[in-house]
Design an enzyme around this catalytic site. Sequence first.
Site, PDB file in Angstrom:
ATOM      1  N   LYS A  24       0.845  -1.197   0.000  1.00 22.67           N
ATOM      2  CA  LYS A  24       0.000   0.000   0.000  1.00 22.67           C
ATOM      3  C   LYS A  24       0.879   1.245   0.000  1.00 22.67           C
ATOM      4  O   LYS A  24       0.671   2.160  -0.803  1.00 22.67           O
ATOM      5  CB  LYS A  24      -0.897  -0.031   1.250  1.00 22.67           C
ATOM      6  N   ARG A  94      -3.025   3.386   8.566  1.00 22.41           N
ATOM      7  CA  ARG A  94      -3.380   2.217   7.753  1.00 22.41           C
ATOM      8  C   ARG A  94      -2.272   1.178   7.722  1.00 22.41           C
ATOM      9  O   ARG A  94      -1.118   1.503   7.503  1.00 22.41           O
ATOM     10  CB  ARG A  94      -3.659   2.660   6.309  1.00 22.41           C
ATOM     11  N   GLY A 103      -7.951  -6.703   4.092  1.00 25.73           N
ATOM     12  CA  GLY A 103      -8.875  -6.722   5.216  1.00 25.73           C
ATOM     13  C   GLY A 103      -8.407  -7.510   6.425  1.00 25.73           C
ATOM     14  O   GLY A 103      -9.127  -7.632   7.403  1.00 25.73           O
ATOM     15  N   MET A 105      -5.668  -6.941   8.348  1.00 23.91           N
ATOM     16  CA  MET A 105      -5.101  -6.144   9.440  1.00 23.91           C
ATOM     17  C   MET A 105      -5.931  -4.885   9.611  1.00 23.91           C
ATOM     18  O   MET A 105      -6.936  -4.696   8.963  1.00 23.91           O
ATOM     19  CB  MET A 105      -3.647  -5.841   9.148  1.00 23.91           C
ATOM     20  N   ARG A 338      -3.422  -1.452  -6.468  1.00 19.96           N
ATOM     21  CA  ARG A 338      -2.593  -2.664  -6.460  1.00 19.96           C
ATOM     22  C   ARG A 338      -3.021  -3.497  -7.646  1.00 19.96           C
ATOM     23  O   ARG A 338      -4.083  -3.246  -8.225  1.00 19.96           O
ATOM     24  CB  ARG A 338      -2.796  -3.456  -5.166  1.00 19.96           C
ATOM     25  N   HIS A 454     -16.269  -8.640   0.905  1.00 18.89           N
ATOM     26  CA  HIS A 454     -15.304  -9.632   1.363  1.00 18.89           C
ATOM     27  C   HIS A 454     -15.550 -11.008   0.751  1.00 18.89           C
ATOM     28  O   HIS A 454     -14.642 -11.644   0.212  1.00 18.89           O
ATOM     29  CB  HIS A 454     -15.374  -9.708   2.891  1.00 18.89           C
ATOM     30  N   SER A 770      11.186 -43.462 -16.181  1.00 18.81           N
ATOM     31  CA  SER A 770      10.073 -42.594 -15.818  1.00 18.81           C
ATOM     32  C   SER A 770      10.043 -42.538 -14.293  1.00 18.81           C
ATOM     33  O   SER A 770       9.879 -43.567 -13.631  1.00 18.81           O
ATOM     34  CB  SER A 770       8.767 -43.152 -16.369  1.00 18.81           C
ATOM     35  N   CYS A 838       6.062 -39.392 -13.927  1.00 14.89           N
ATOM     36  CA  CYS A 838       4.642 -39.707 -14.050  1.00 14.89           C
ATOM     37  C   CYS A 838       3.947 -39.703 -12.691  1.00 14.89           C
ATOM     38  O   CYS A 838       2.796 -40.072 -12.577  1.00 14.89           O
ATOM     39  CB  CYS A 838       4.457 -41.058 -14.724  1.00 14.89           C
ATOM     40  N   TYR A 858      10.035 -34.954 -20.404  1.00 16.24           N
ATOM     41  CA  TYR A 858       8.600 -34.669 -20.335  1.00 16.24           C
ATOM     42  C   TYR A 858       8.076 -34.859 -18.910  1.00 16.24           C
ATOM     43  O   TYR A 858       8.726 -35.498 -18.073  1.00 16.24           O
ATOM     44  CB  TYR A 858       7.802 -35.573 -21.300  1.00 16.24           C
TER      45      TYR A 858
HETATM   46  P1  ADP Z   1      -7.585  -2.292   3.914  1.00 16.10           P
HETATM   47  O1  ADP Z   1      -6.160  -2.668   3.762  1.00 16.10           O
HETATM   48  O2  ADP Z   1      -8.331  -3.124   4.843  1.00 16.10           O
HETATM   49  O3  ADP Z   1      -8.255  -2.077   2.589  1.00 16.10           O
HETATM   50  P2  ADP Z   1      -7.258   0.527   4.062  1.00 16.10           P
HETATM   51  O4  ADP Z   1      -6.090   1.067   4.773  1.00 16.10           O
HETATM   52  O5  ADP Z   1      -7.189   0.496   2.592  1.00 16.10           O
HETATM   53  O6  ADP Z   1      -7.581  -0.886   4.643  1.00 16.10           O
HETATM   54  O7  ADP Z   1      -8.500   1.376   4.543  1.00 16.10           O
HETATM   55  C1  ADP Z   1      -9.837   0.968   4.433  1.00 16.10           C
HETATM   56  C2  ADP Z   1     -10.645   2.043   3.789  1.00 16.10           C
HETATM   57  O8  ADP Z   1     -10.527   3.278   4.481  1.00 16.10           O
HETATM   58  C3  ADP Z   1     -10.180   2.302   2.390  1.00 16.10           C
HETATM   59  O9  ADP Z   1     -11.080   1.716   1.500  1.00 16.10           O
HETATM   60  C4  ADP Z   1     -10.154   3.762   2.200  1.00 16.10           C
HETATM   61  O10 ADP Z   1     -11.162   4.138   1.300  1.00 16.10           O
HETATM   62  C5  ADP Z   1     -10.486   4.348   3.577  1.00 16.10           C
HETATM   63  N1  ADP Z   1      -9.418   5.263   3.901  1.00 16.10           N
HETATM   64  C6  ADP Z   1      -8.180   4.954   4.290  1.00 16.10           C
HETATM   65  N2  ADP Z   1      -7.425   6.067   4.412  1.00 16.10           N
HETATM   66  C7  ADP Z   1      -8.212   7.097   4.073  1.00 16.10           C
HETATM   67  C8  ADP Z   1      -8.007   8.498   3.954  1.00 16.10           C
HETATM   68  N3  ADP Z   1      -6.834   9.055   4.209  1.00 16.10           N
HETATM   69  N4  ADP Z   1      -9.046   9.248   3.579  1.00 16.10           N
HETATM   70  C9  ADP Z   1     -10.237   8.681   3.306  1.00 16.10           C
HETATM   71  N5  ADP Z   1     -10.485   7.396   3.377  1.00 16.10           N
HETATM   72  C10 ADP Z   1      -9.485   6.582   3.744  1.00 16.10           C
HETATM   73 MG    MG Z   2      -7.673  -0.942   1.157  1.00 17.03          MG
END
Ligand code: ADP
Ligand code: MG
Length: 883
Positions: A24, A94, A103, A105, A338, A454, A770, A838, A858
């Site tokens: 990220k 984050r 999702g 962490m 990503r 999810h 083989s 095989c 092979y």
């Molecule tokens: P995850 O790794 O679980 O997706 P994120 O760190 O991406 O967690 O955060 C989850 C959500 O929070 C993201 O979808 C993002 O839209 C929102 N978010 C994170 N940082 C910000 C920010 N600086 N401003 C607005 N929304 C944010």
């Molecule tokens: Mg995210």
Amino acid sequence: MSRTKYVYLFEEGQADMKSLLGGKGANLAEMTRIGLPVPPGFTITTEACKEYYRLGKEFPPNMMEDALLALRVVEEKTGKSFGDKDNPLLVSVRSGAPISMPGMMDTILNLGLNDVTVEGLASLTGDERFALDCYRRFIQMFCNVVLGIDHAVFDAVMEKYKKRHGLIFDYEIPADGLRSVIAEYKGLVVKEAGREFPQDVYEQLQMAIKAVFESWNNQRAIVYRKLNKIPDDLGTAVNVQAMAFGNMGSDSGTGVAFTRNPSTGERELYGEFLVNAQGEDVVAGIRTPTPISKLKDELPQVYEQFTQVCQTLESHYRDMQDIEFTVEKGKLYMLQTRSGKRTAAAAIKVAVDMVREGLITREEALLRVDANQINQLLHRQIDSKAELNVIAKGLPASPGAASGKVVFDADEAEKLGNEGERVILVRSETTPDDIHGIVKAQGVLTSRGGMTSHAAVVARGMGKPCVCGCEAIKIDPDGHEFTVGDMVVKKGDIISIDGATGNVILGEVPMIEPTLSEEFETLLKWADDVRRIGVRANADTPEDAAKAREFGAEGIGLCRTEHMFMAQDRLPIVQEMILADTEEARKKALAKLLPMQRGDFYGILKAMAGLPVTIRLLDPPLHEFLPGAEELLTEIAEMNARGQNNAVLAEKRSLLKKVYALREFNPMLGHRGCRLGITYPEIYRMQARAIFEAVVKLKKEGIEVLPEVEIPLVMDSGELALLKHEVLEVYEEVKAETGIEFEFTVGTMIELPRACVVAEEIAAEADFFSFGTNDLTQTTLGFSRDDAEGKFIPIYLEKKLLKDNPFAVLDRKGVGSLMVMAIEKGRSVNSGLLIGICGEHGGEPSSVEFCHQIGLDYVSCSPYRVPVARLAAAQAAVLYPRE
Ligand code: ADP
Ligand code: MG
Ligand code: MG
């Protein structure tokens, strides 16, 4: 002394710094670098996280100091001040690991709010309700992540308020209402956590960073890593970023999008948007969002800008992107990108399309598709001719079809799945805590949440069918049934789901096997152009052989003859042969088997006309063709009890005697393989004759055949020499009888360590080797497979004494070294020696890679694995080119 740099501003990083900044963080930096609109921020490195654990959960020296310096830069950029009563800066904190763990962490939004700054935010924005909404979200999220207080505790307060005032949605609660909710929240914090909610914003920040570090080791992250074989020592980075507010009214919102359709690979913007909401609302699947295309009507300028950003990202990363974004009062902010998870079908289409668009090369395209994943394309689909009792329709979130018993609980899904039951996990929505149940279910059905919820993301990753957001189904809270209108579907009832259409169907449905798409065929053709090793199939019947050819097999690497002996009409004759007391009697039974075997070989050789077919002579211990002793004993006891005493009873008794006589202490190391041919030459002679007579018949029909006669379980050249001599004798007989000459080869399986060690002697007698890596793994590790896989391999894996199950993924160090030895020794005396594999490893991508590296001619695998092996072999050739 230089001090470690633990903190990087977004403008200091770039995409290739994933291991230090996390995925990220590295991509936020990259997007900043190429000028996309990213709220300013900084990343605390994974090194800091690792150091935090090394120091016994203490921040490394200077880390926090540097973070605060970086925060000053963010303040300057935004013109706001952290903790300022008039113009407060709010940030998100984050998580972000080097390998994406969506999702798993924790993330905290709106950090920096307290009783004072919330008023500042209110007067600054002129929107008191907005400020209070942020504050109550922050308290809830912070307390959940940092102090471990259950979400439900807070949700109950909101629900109670809405109920009392007759409201449905959170956003209908007025400012006054939010004030009373916040007051109640704070009381709850004291009650649940035994401390006040922290008002000091710097304390908030420290606690949040610590909590994100800690979330690396929460239960679901640990489970996810284990499932996905992600190392435990990578650590997570922490991103601190200025907030963009998607909850500032109807010209604000938040969304998730893919630059192409992650289910089909179609080139179209795909995703969802929630008006007047913050990010976590979409990801959690709590409200069902609207498709991204609606943004075009609602906020045309933002949509325009967004599509452009998507194009920039695709051509920059040269891959399909999964994007998170927020719109604040009509202004777009990018929050994450990503490379997007996709189904196998999408992976193939995107890769092939991108070659055609000139974005990537063919070699890159081959590497873009996970060979393990393409198995899911061989998933079954519902027969289009079937009459379906469709009871509801949801979103088609992950393709493929599945039937199974309805289960409402992940633990129960896991339990039944382990017992071999087929279940469909039905939930209102799934959370990361349901993963273990999803793994064991045939498919997932949810009543809430969108295509990026999810359940949808996880199911697509696993290649499981998923229907989500199926709002017509109402799940009763006790988890015993769901209703659709007035129809009731109970726990344990059978339903089917179709992840390609979103249909939910009552009962079991007829399914059909899929065919390969045009893009898949194209990709496999490219694979065939670059791969250096051949791909054959293991097949015992003309039907399997035909399937294998259809999937591109270039021959049969293993045709087992024992299955032919097991057929209902054959078994009595085979038993007669085994029970025979004299050679004469045995020959009589074998004479009855001969025409049948001839027919078998005729069929399979014909199906593979023009391609080589390795036919292995009888391998398993003979008792496998007899009934079990317990079964016989019971029958005899029952007959005795009934007072029956006739020829049948006598026969059973003599059968039991023979069963006892053939009983072995270690059947896998017992009287089997070439040892059968040595003790009962007439069995192998009959099989050789059946092969040769079939060849003669086909030759007469003008069909080209390339038979390879294979002797199993050889440990010494003497065994092979003896049996080869017998086979050649039979050939001479058949030639004399028919006057027809033809080519064939005689070789051996290499499946004992001794055979590897004396391979140069064996190779002198053999046309081909083989590797039978199932047996070679058993005998090298001394693991009897049936005992090992059930009893101790799982524990070895858990304790990390083994990285993989050696029966699934070839043990390169042990078994692999023996293979290398056998190849070197074998080729040193016989340069024309053909060498293949095989065992089941022949269709497992990392084992195929190894086979390429050590120079096999092979691999051979089950027909359905042939496309997997073709792709894996090509990937190996791209990654490890041979001269
Ligand atoms: P995850 O790794 O679980 O997706 P994120 O760190 O991406 O967690 O955060 C989850 C959500 O929070 C993201 O979808 C993002 O839209 C929102 N978010 C994170 N940082 C910000 C920010 N600086 N401003 C607005 N929304 C944010
Ligand atoms: Mg995210
Ligand atoms: Mg074997």
